[in-house]
Design a protein around this motif. Sequence first.
Motif, short mmCIF file in Angstrom:
data_model
loop_
_atom_site.label_atom_id
_atom_site.label_comp_id
_atom_site.label_asym_id
_atom_site.label_seq_id
_atom_site.Cartn_x
_atom_site.Cartn_y
_atom_site.Cartn_z
N ILE A 157 -57.81 26.51 -19.17
CA ILE A 157 -57.53 26.98 -20.44
C ILE A 157 -56.19 27.72 -20.40
CG2 ILE A 157 -58.40 28.48 -22.48
CD1 ILE A 157 -61.39 27.63 -21.29
N VAL A 158 -55.43 27.58 -21.30
CA VAL A 158 -54.13 28.26 -21.20
C VAL A 158 -53.88 28.95 -22.62
CG1 VAL A 158 -51.84 28.14 -20.81
CG2 VAL A 158 -53.21 26.41 -19.74
N ILE A 159 -53.95 30.19 -22.54
CA ILE A 159 -53.21 30.90 -23.63
C ILE A 159 -51.87 31.71 -23.52
CG2 ILE A 159 -55.67 30.98 -24.63
CD1 ILE A 159 -55.88 34.02 -23.94
N ASN A 160 -51.31 32.02 -24.38
CA ASN A 160 -50.09 32.90 -24.30
C ASN A 160 -50.21 34.06 -25.33
OD1 ASN A 160 -47.01 32.14 -25.63
ND2 ASN A 160 -47.27 33.72 -24.06
N ALA A 161 -50.17 35.22 -24.68
CA ALA A 161 -50.49 36.67 -25.45
C ALA A 161 -49.57 37.69 -24.83
CB ALA A 161 -51.67 36.88 -25.77
N PRO A 162 -48.74 38.22 -26.13
CA PRO A 162 -48.44 37.82 -27.21
C PRO A 162 -47.70 36.31 -27.17
CG PRO A 162 -47.70 40.29 -26.86
CD PRO A 162 -48.06 39.73 -25.49
N HIS A 163 -47.64 35.83 -28.36
CA HIS A 163 -47.44 34.36 -28.41
C HIS A 163 -46.09 34.03 -28.85
CE1 HIS A 163 -48.05 30.46 -30.38
NE2 HIS A 163 -48.69 29.96 -29.42
N GLU A 193 -48.23 35.88 -19.92
CA GLU A 193 -48.28 37.17 -20.55
C GLU A 193 -46.95 37.65 -20.39
OE1 GLU A 193 -50.69 39.07 -17.55
OE2 GLU A 193 -52.53 38.30 -18.59
N VAL A 194 -45.91 36.64 -20.75
CA VAL A 194 -44.15 36.97 -20.52
C VAL A 194 -43.90 37.97 -21.41
CG1 VAL A 194 -43.82 34.63 -19.29
CG2 VAL A 194 -43.46 34.98 -21.76
N TYR A 195 -44.62 38.32 -22.48
CA TYR A 195 -44.19 39.10 -23.70
C TYR A 195 -45.03 40.40 -23.50
CZ TYR A 195 -41.78 35.05 -24.99
OH TYR A 195 -40.92 33.95 -25.21
N ARG A 196 -45.85 40.61 -22.57
CA ARG A 196 -46.72 41.74 -22.40
C ARG A 196 -45.87 43.01 -22.34
NH1 ARG A 196 -50.43 43.92 -18.34
NH2 ARG A 196 -52.50 44.43 -19.41
N PHE A 197 -46.28 43.99 -22.86
CA PHE A 197 -45.67 45.49 -22.98
C PHE A 197 -44.85 45.36 -24.24
CE2 PHE A 197 -46.17 44.40 -18.40
CZ PHE A 197 -47.39 45.36 -18.14
N ARG A 308 -47.49 40.51 -34.30
CA ARG A 308 -48.35 41.86 -33.58
C ARG A 308 -47.69 41.94 -31.87
NH1 ARG A 308 -54.13 40.80 -32.92
NH2 ARG A 308 -54.11 43.18 -32.75
N GLY A 309 -46.85 41.14 -31.48
CA GLY A 309 -46.17 41.50 -30.17
C GLY A 309 -45.10 40.33 -30.08
N GLY A 310 -44.50 40.90 -29.15
CA GLY A 310 -43.23 40.12 -28.54
C GLY A 310 -42.01 40.19 -29.44
N PRO A 311 -40.99 39.42 -29.09
CA PRO A 311 -39.67 39.38 -29.89
C PRO A 311 -39.42 38.28 -30.78
CG PRO A 311 -39.10 38.66 -27.58
CD PRO A 311 -40.67 38.58 -27.80
N VAL A 312 -40.43 37.56 -31.15
CA VAL A 312 -40.49 36.32 -31.76
C VAL A 312 -41.52 36.08 -33.03
CG1 VAL A 312 -39.19 34.78 -30.18
CG2 VAL A 312 -41.65 34.68 -30.18
#
Length: 379
Positions: A157-163, A193-197, A308-312
């Motif tokens: 299962i793959v999720i991406n957060a922030p997405h 989790e490339v947009y974590r933090f 809610r997160g990330g730059p997009v």
Amino acid sequence: MTAMRIEDFELERFFARYEFAVRHLLCASDVEGWSMADLLALADTESAELWHDLRLGYTEPLGHPLLRREIASLYETVTEDEVLVFSGAEEAIFVLANVLLGPGDHAIVGWPSYQSLHEVARFAGAEVTLHELRGEDGWTIDVERLRGELRPSTKLIVINAPHNPTGSMPDLSTFRAIVDLAADAGATLLVDEVYRFLERDPLDRLPAGADAAPHGASIGVMSKSFALAGVRIGWLATHDARLLDAAARFKDYTTICASAPSEILSIIALRARDVVLGRSRSIVEGNLALLDPFFERQAGRFRWVRPRGGPVGFPELLGGVPIDRFAEDLVEAAGVLLAPGSIFGHRANHFRLGFGRTDMPQALEAFEAFADRTLPRDR
Ligand SMILES: Cc1ncc(COP(=O)(O)O)c(C=O)c1O
């Protein structure tokens, strides 16, 4: 039997065409990159020596031990032996899908998404179910629907957060439910989790996939929150020793080891993470302070779910003008690039908007002037 072919990566083909040819990228997913001089000025004594004395030979296949130590310290429970360095998150995605999946296996991937997260799984021979995120649900994961998508053969299962592209994040209870669901299914939960933090509210930061469970795996990278896309350093972190070992063996066929200068530059940045992340957050927050009134002023034409997160984010163009045509006219007339949803295979009238770059105020101004000139005021 004919060999499976990998589909073109639509977003990357799009950037290959436009990225270095347009005036403003209003759809970039990274944060404005550091200059070499500014980054080197952050080096502590040890890393300054590492940089100065660096020999440009091959590097350790698992990654520089000091780099792996810095990466491990981003997690609660991960040791440096549980980190494998890659050349970008992109390599980590490619390798993981290949070692985790094959014909007869099934994967579920949140969608719309960064294309490699589902396409490499398909290329590896797996059947892939796209778990659709819907604007009307705030682009969040629907756990009950996800449960219904499970099969006995579900391995991943793959999720991406922030997405990317929506900026959404599951809340903590949803995240925990997904972790449990993957455990019940005996599947690996891969969290990109490339947009974590870069969460708007640090209290929204989710536990890392690697910390959450033994079957959890985290993918991270220097490109986005750490604003160093040009170093091409990414990683896998997980307690799953077999997965780490399989990934290390596969990497012998992709890059073998990471770039020597990039490893040291990443050590410098990770040791100065408060400064590095502080800069990224302040760029993103400054840009959001312009985007909020923009979406108020332009409410009849554009609407978005505030990321809610990330730059997009993934706003919608209202009023019937097709976004592909609008984006093409915009880049032609004003040199401002948006990424239409069709690049993600998305059929509605959305586009990716990026707000990690320092020229965003000028890009937004040119974008708004074009919208005012060409779009009707009300629907
Ligand atoms: C969700 C996600 N994962 C992975 C990547 C790949 O990162 P990199 O190009 O730094 O390897 C990206 C890049 O846009 C991304 O958005």
